[in-house]
Design a protein around this motif. Structure first.
Motif, PDB file in Angstrom:
ATOM      1  N   VAL A  95       2.484  -8.195  -4.915  1.00 51.39           N
ATOM      2  CA  VAL A  95       1.444  -7.801  -5.917  1.00 51.39           C
ATOM      3  C   VAL A  95       0.110  -7.890  -5.443  1.00 51.39           C
ATOM      4  CG1 VAL A  95       3.134  -8.587  -7.718  1.00 51.39           C
ATOM      5  CG2 VAL A  95       1.323 -10.153  -6.773  1.00 51.39           C
ATOM      6  N   TYR A  96      -0.278  -8.379  -4.119  1.00 54.46           N
ATOM      7  CA  TYR A  96      -1.727  -8.479  -3.851  1.00 54.46           C
ATOM      8  C   TYR A  96      -2.035  -7.161  -3.360  1.00 54.46           C
ATOM      9  CZ  TYR A  96      -5.262  -9.723  -0.616  1.00 54.46           C
ATOM     10  OH  TYR A  96      -6.625 -10.025  -0.016  1.00 54.46           O
ATOM     11  N   ASN A  97      -3.318  -6.673  -3.959  1.00 54.19           N
ATOM     12  CA  ASN A  97      -3.802  -5.576  -3.870  1.00 54.19           C
ATOM     13  C   ASN A  97      -4.654  -5.639  -2.656  1.00 54.19           C
ATOM     14  OD1 ASN A  97      -4.854  -2.893  -4.490  1.00 54.19           O
ATOM     15  ND2 ASN A  97      -6.704  -3.669  -5.534  1.00 54.19           N
ATOM     16  N   TYR A  98      -3.811  -4.884  -1.411  1.00 55.37           N
ATOM     17  CA  TYR A  98      -4.635  -4.817  -0.077  1.00 55.37           C
ATOM     18  C   TYR A  98      -5.539  -3.459  -0.264  1.00 55.37           C
ATOM     19  CZ  TYR A  98      -5.421  -4.962   4.830  1.00 55.37           C
ATOM     20  OH  TYR A  98      -6.071  -4.792   6.054  1.00 55.37           O
ATOM     21  N   THR A  99      -6.773  -3.660  -0.062  1.00 57.25           N
ATOM     22  CA  THR A  99      -7.686  -2.651   0.116  1.00 57.25           C
ATOM     23  C   THR A  99      -8.512  -2.352   1.562  1.00 57.25           C
ATOM     24  OG1 THR A  99      -9.448  -4.125  -0.762  1.00 57.25           O
ATOM     25  CG2 THR A  99      -8.204  -2.695  -2.405  1.00 57.25           C
TER      26      THR A  99
END
Length: 256
Positions: free
Chosen positions: A239-243
């Motif tokens: 679920v981590y939002n890697y940007t």
């Protein structure tokens, strides 16, 4: 008179040899000083702030994929996602079906993506052929472990970390592999991502029955600092939002 002449002659001979010896010693002294000076300069450069530049300059020209560097080692989820997204290939271990080593672990190298350059998902995708060792193993036993290392980004090399140094993060994803169903949005997304990062795949033989495989992750282990392995929650990882945009920048530089 005769003896006086002999004495003069002997004196000249001694003077001549004395001159030769002095000249020789002086030349040896100059050569020795020159060699010591050269050695001192090499040693200074070799151990100074620009270590290695006096040699081939090979190391100093190897740049990491990006300038920012990896996340802080305490940010486990961010580090795990960073390492996978920034690696182009992985070592994948499966249970071999080869007759001579049936049941043994067997490792292979595979090109990998976890999504497009701009859209990291954390899910490892592979382009496989049933003719390959790994695909044959997985057709009998879908369990596998994938290993990727921060060494691929050249960060460790630039920091002078050995690949086995715990500060050179290595990520191990274990789980079960499964084929991605064709003609689905996920299949099209994964294929486009694989061909984007590995354009040579588009030219691979068409008669090899290529398919796309992914891992359903069961465990995430990581060594990213001193103190032993750490384990990352699969749910938090996914679920981590890697940007991060470092791979976009890296491939953009390659095209320029």
């Amino acid at each position: 008179m005769h003896n006086a002449a002999k004495d003069v002659f002997k004196a000249k001979i001694r003077s001549f040899y004395s001159f030769i010896i002095q000249e020789t010693m002086w030349k040896i002294f100059i050569v020795a000083v020159s060699l010591l000076s050269f050695y001192g300069q090499c040693k200074l450069i070799n151990h100074g702030p620009h270590h290695g530049e006096w040699m081939s300059n090979e190391i100093s020209t190897k740049k990491p994929h990006h300038r920012a560097g990896p996340p802080d080692h305490n940010k486990l989820v961010a580090m795990a996602r960073y390492v996978l997204h920034n690696c182009n290939w992985a070592s994948i271990a499966s249970i071999s079906v080869l007759p001579a080593i049936e049941g043994f672990p067997f490792s292979n190298v595979k090109s990998i993506v976890d999504g497009s350059l701009a859209n990291s998902t954390g899910v490892p995708y592979f382009y496989m052929s049933p003719l390959d060792f790994t695909a044959r193993d997985l057709s009998k036993n879908t369990r596998a472990t994938i290993l990727v290392s921060l060494e691929e980004t050249r960060f460790c090399e630039n920091q002078k970390y050995d690949p086995e140094d715990p500060r050179c993060t290595r990520l191990m994803l274990s789980g079960k592999m499964k084929k991605v169903k064709e003609e689905t949005p996920e299949f099209e997304f994964a294929k486009a991502a694989l061909f984007e990062r590995h354009p040579a795949m588009a030219q691979w033989p068409t008669d090899h029955d290529w398919f796309i495989s992914k891992m359903k992750i069961a465990q995430i282990a990581m060594v990213d600092w001193f103190g032993g392995a750490k384990y990352v929650s699969v749910k938090d990882y996914l679920v981590y939002n890697y940007t991060g945009t470092e791979m976009i920048e890296h491939y953009r530089q390659r095209l320029n």
